[in-house]
Design a protein around this motif. Structure first.
Motif, PDB file in Angstrom:
ATOM      1  N   GLY A   7       0.797  -1.214   0.000  1.00 10.24           N
ATOM      2  CA  GLY A   7       0.000   0.000   0.000  1.00 10.24           C
ATOM      3  C   GLY A   7       0.832   1.267   0.000  1.00 10.24           C
ATOM      4  N   SER A   8       0.126   2.391   0.091  1.00  9.44           N
ATOM      5  CA  SER A   8       0.776   3.697   0.027  1.00  9.44           C
ATOM      6  C   SER A   8       0.262   4.619   1.127  1.00  9.44           C
ATOM      7  CB  SER A   8       0.498   4.360  -1.331  1.00  9.44           C
ATOM      8  OG  SER A   8       1.019   3.604  -2.396  1.00  9.44           O
ATOM      9  N   LEU A   9       1.094   5.562   1.495  1.00  7.74           N
ATOM     10  CA  LEU A   9       0.743   6.635   2.412  1.00  7.74           C
ATOM     11  C   LEU A   9       1.471   7.888   1.963  1.00  7.74           C
ATOM     12  CD1 LEU A   9       1.046   5.044   5.994  1.00  7.74           C
ATOM     13  CD2 LEU A   9      -1.067   5.833   4.906  1.00  7.74           C
ATOM     14  N   ARG A  10       0.946   9.041   2.359  1.00  5.81           N
ATOM     15  CA  ARG A  10       1.672  10.283   2.162  1.00  5.81           C
ATOM     16  C   ARG A  10       1.758  11.010   3.494  1.00  5.81           C
ATOM     17  NH1 ARG A  10       0.912  15.717  -1.545  1.00  5.81           N
ATOM     18  NH2 ARG A  10      -0.658  16.259   0.006  1.00  5.81           N
ATOM     19  N   LEU A  11       2.985  11.260   3.907  1.00  5.67           N
ATOM     20  CA  LEU A  11       3.246  12.009   5.128  1.00  5.67           C
ATOM     21  C   LEU A  11       3.458  13.468   4.790  1.00  5.67           C
ATOM     22  CD1 LEU A  11       5.781   9.604   6.899  1.00  5.67           C
ATOM     23  CD2 LEU A  11       3.276   9.510   6.866  1.00  5.67           C
ATOM     24  N   SER A  12       3.028  14.330   5.692  1.00  5.55           N
ATOM     25  CA  SER A  12       3.238  15.765   5.540  1.00  5.55           C
ATOM     26  C   SER A  12       3.938  16.306   6.770  1.00  5.55           C
ATOM     27  CB  SER A  12       1.901  16.497   5.367  1.00  5.55           C
ATOM     28  OG  SER A  12       1.211  16.052   4.229  1.00  5.55           O
ATOM     29  N   CYS A  13       4.708  17.351   6.564  1.00  7.60           N
ATOM     30  CA  CYS A  13       5.384  18.043   7.664  1.00  7.60           C
ATOM     31  C   CYS A  13       5.254  19.537   7.403  1.00  7.60           C
ATOM     32  CB  CYS A  13       6.841  17.637   7.751  1.00  7.60           C
ATOM     33  SG  CYS A  13       7.795  18.613   8.941  1.00  7.60           S
ATOM     34  N   ALA A  14       4.489  20.194   8.235  1.00  8.05           N
ATOM     35  CA  ALA A  14       4.259  21.628   8.076  1.00  8.05           C
ATOM     36  C   ALA A  14       5.109  22.401   9.073  1.00  8.05           C
ATOM     37  CB  ALA A  14       2.788  21.946   8.280  1.00  8.05           C
ATOM     38  N   ALA A  15       5.844  23.376   8.558  1.00  5.80           N
ATOM     39  CA  ALA A  15       6.693  24.225   9.394  1.00  5.80           C
ATOM     40  C   ALA A  15       6.004  25.556   9.638  1.00  5.80           C
ATOM     41  CB  ALA A  15       8.042  24.447   8.727  1.00  5.80           C
ATOM     42  N   SER A  16       6.041  25.996  10.868  1.00 10.06           N
ATOM     43  CA  SER A  16       5.488  27.301  11.212  1.00 10.06           C
ATOM     44  C   SER A  16       6.401  27.978  12.215  1.00 10.06           C
ATOM     45  CB  SER A  16       4.077  27.163  11.778  1.00 10.06           C
ATOM     46  OG  SER A  16       4.090  26.415  12.977  1.00 10.06           O
ATOM     47  N   GLY A  17       6.232  29.289  12.339  1.00 12.57           N
ATOM     48  CA  GLY A  17       7.062  30.031  13.263  1.00 12.57           C
ATOM     49  C   GLY A  17       7.886  31.074  12.544  1.00 12.57           C
ATOM     50  N   SER A  18       8.895  31.564  13.216  1.00 18.68           N
ATOM     51  CA  SER A  18       9.708  32.652  12.682  1.00 18.68           C
ATOM     52  C   SER A  18      11.069  32.123  12.255  1.00 18.68           C
ATOM     53  CB  SER A  18       9.875  33.740  13.745  1.00 18.68           C
ATOM     54  OG  SER A  18      10.750  34.738  13.303  1.00 18.68           O
ATOM     55  N   ASP A  57       6.565  21.927  -0.760  1.00 22.41           N
ATOM     56  CA  ASP A  57       5.819  23.060  -1.292  1.00 22.41           C
ATOM     57  C   ASP A  57       6.370  24.282  -0.572  1.00 22.41           C
ATOM     58  OD1 ASP A  57       3.983  25.104  -1.781  1.00 22.41           O
ATOM     59  OD2 ASP A  57       2.305  23.727  -1.926  1.00 22.41           O
ATOM     60  N   THR A  58       7.234  25.022  -1.245  1.00 23.16           N
ATOM     61  CA  THR A  58       7.912  26.131  -0.578  1.00 23.16           C
ATOM     62  C   THR A  58       6.942  27.232  -0.170  1.00 23.16           C
ATOM     63  OG1 THR A  58       8.424  27.082  -2.736  1.00 23.16           O
ATOM     64  CG2 THR A  58      10.108  25.709  -1.721  1.00 23.16           C
ATOM     65  N   ALA A  59       5.871  27.401  -0.917  1.00 20.73           N
ATOM     66  CA  ALA A  59       4.901  28.450  -0.580  1.00 20.73           C
ATOM     67  C   ALA A  59       4.182  28.127   0.725  1.00 20.73           C
ATOM     68  CB  ALA A  59       3.896  28.605  -1.704  1.00 20.73           C
ATOM     69  N   LYS A  60       4.035  26.835   1.014  1.00 18.25           N
ATOM     70  CA  LYS A  60       3.332  26.411   2.219  1.00 18.25           C
ATOM     71  C   LYS A  60       4.284  26.001   3.330  1.00 18.25           C
ATOM     72  CE  LYS A  60      -0.751  24.685  -0.242  1.00 18.25           C
ATOM     73  NZ  LYS A  60      -1.623  23.493  -0.483  1.00 18.25           N
ATOM     74  N   ASN A  61       5.598  26.068   3.074  1.00 12.70           N
ATOM     75  CA  ASN A  61       6.596  25.595   4.057  1.00 12.70           C
ATOM     76  C   ASN A  61       6.257  24.188   4.529  1.00 12.70           C
ATOM     77  OD1 ASN A  61       8.198  27.940   4.025  1.00 12.70           O
ATOM     78  ND2 ASN A  61       6.894  28.933   5.532  1.00 12.70           N
ATOM     79  N   THR A  62       5.914  23.344   3.580  1.00 13.69           N
ATOM     80  CA  THR A  62       5.498  21.982   3.892  1.00 13.69           C
ATOM     81  C   THR A  62       6.316  20.983   3.082  1.00 13.69           C
ATOM     82  OG1 THR A  62       3.249  22.697   4.429  1.00 13.69           O
ATOM     83  CG2 THR A  62       3.561  20.377   3.912  1.00 13.69           C
ATOM     84  N   MET A  63       6.713  19.922   3.741  1.00 18.35           N
ATOM     85  CA  MET A  63       7.450  18.842   3.114  1.00 18.35           C
ATOM     86  C   MET A  63       6.583  17.593   3.112  1.00 18.35           C
ATOM     87  SD  MET A  63      11.065  17.140   4.360  1.00 18.35           S
ATOM     88  CE  MET A  63      10.417  16.740   5.974  1.00 18.35           C
ATOM     89  N   TYR A  64       6.789  16.757   2.106  1.00 13.75           N
ATOM     90  CA  TYR A  64       5.995  15.545   1.991  1.00 13.75           C
ATOM     91  C   TYR A  64       6.909  14.327   1.813  1.00 13.75           C
ATOM     92  CZ  TYR A  64       2.513  19.066   0.819  1.00 13.75           C
ATOM     93  OH  TYR A  64       1.705  20.173   0.832  1.00 13.75           O
ATOM     94  N   LEU A  65       6.379  13.180   2.172  1.00 13.40           N
ATOM     95  CA  LEU A  65       7.041  11.920   1.861  1.00 13.40           C
ATOM     96  C   LEU A  65       5.968  10.968   1.357  1.00 13.40           C
ATOM     97  CD1 LEU A  65       9.798  10.453   1.907  1.00 13.40           C
ATOM     98  CD2 LEU A  65       9.069   9.428   4.089  1.00 13.40           C
ATOM     99  N   GLN A  66       6.058  10.650   0.063  1.00  6.78           N
ATOM    100  CA  GLN A  66       5.154   9.673  -0.539  1.00  6.78           C
ATOM    101  C   GLN A  66       5.767   8.297  -0.359  1.00  6.78           C
ATOM    102  OE1 GLN A  66       2.074  10.161  -2.036  1.00  6.78           O
ATOM    103  NE2 GLN A  66       1.939   7.931  -2.137  1.00  6.78           N
ATOM    104  N   LEU A  67       5.036   7.415   0.301  1.00  7.22           N
ATOM    105  CA  LEU A  67       5.514   6.071   0.571  1.00  7.22           C
ATOM    106  C   LEU A  67       4.694   5.091  -0.267  1.00  7.22           C
ATOM    107  CD1 LEU A  67       5.601   7.880   3.327  1.00  7.22           C
ATOM    108  CD2 LEU A  67       6.214   5.726   4.390  1.00  7.22           C
ATOM    109  N   ASN A  68       5.332   4.441  -1.221  1.00  4.56           N
ATOM    110  CA  ASN A  68       4.679   3.458  -2.076  1.00  4.56           C
ATOM    111  C   ASN A  68       5.298   2.084  -1.859  1.00  4.56           C
ATOM    112  OD1 ASN A  68       3.075   5.491  -3.266  1.00  4.56           O
ATOM    113  ND2 ASN A  68       4.602   5.863  -4.859  1.00  4.56           N
TER     114      ASN A  68
END
Length: 123
Positions: A16-27, A72-83
């Motif tokens: 199976g597959s999953l997609r992980l997200s990591c959202a960065a916030s702060g200064s 996604d640099t505009a969202k300061n978010t990183m992803y990991l697609q796991l297949n």
């Protein structure tokens, strides 16, 4: 101060597959690099994949061709697609990031970690 929040983990069957997200916030001034690590029960934390500020990527051998790191640099978010997930991919997956911030006239690199998200691969 930067906060990293992961999401997207869960229970999935082998193959199976999953997609992980990591959202960065702060200064911060800019993101230098980001990475995914994982830690399986009874094992040391290992580096899974990295992505630089220029978008260059690197993977540990065991996940090459199956996992894809992106951002996604505009969202300061990183992803990991796991297949094509395997039982041996079961672990807590951690987001890691190196962030540049100003200290006086200098730019200083700070490292931050997320809280982790559980990925379980089992039938």
């Amino acid at each position: 101060q930067v906060q990293l929040v992961e999401s997207g983990g869960g229970l999935v069957q082998p193959g199976g597959s999953l997609r992980l997200s990591c959202a960065a916030s702060g200064s911060f001034f800019s993101i230098n690099h980001m990475a995914w690590y994982r830690q399986a029960p009874g094992k040391e934390r290992e580096l899974v994949a990295t992505i630089t500020n220029r978008g260059s990527t690197n993977y540990t051998a065991s996940v090459k061709g199956r996992f894809t790191i992106s951002r996604d640099t505009a969202k300061n978010t990183m992803y990991l697609q796991l297949n094509s997930l395997k039982p041996e991919d079961t672990a807590v997956y951690y987001c890691n990031g190196g962030f540049l911030d100003r200290r006086g006239l200098d730019l200083v690199l700070y490292e931050y970690w997320g809280q982790g998200t559980q990925v379980t691969v089992s039938s």
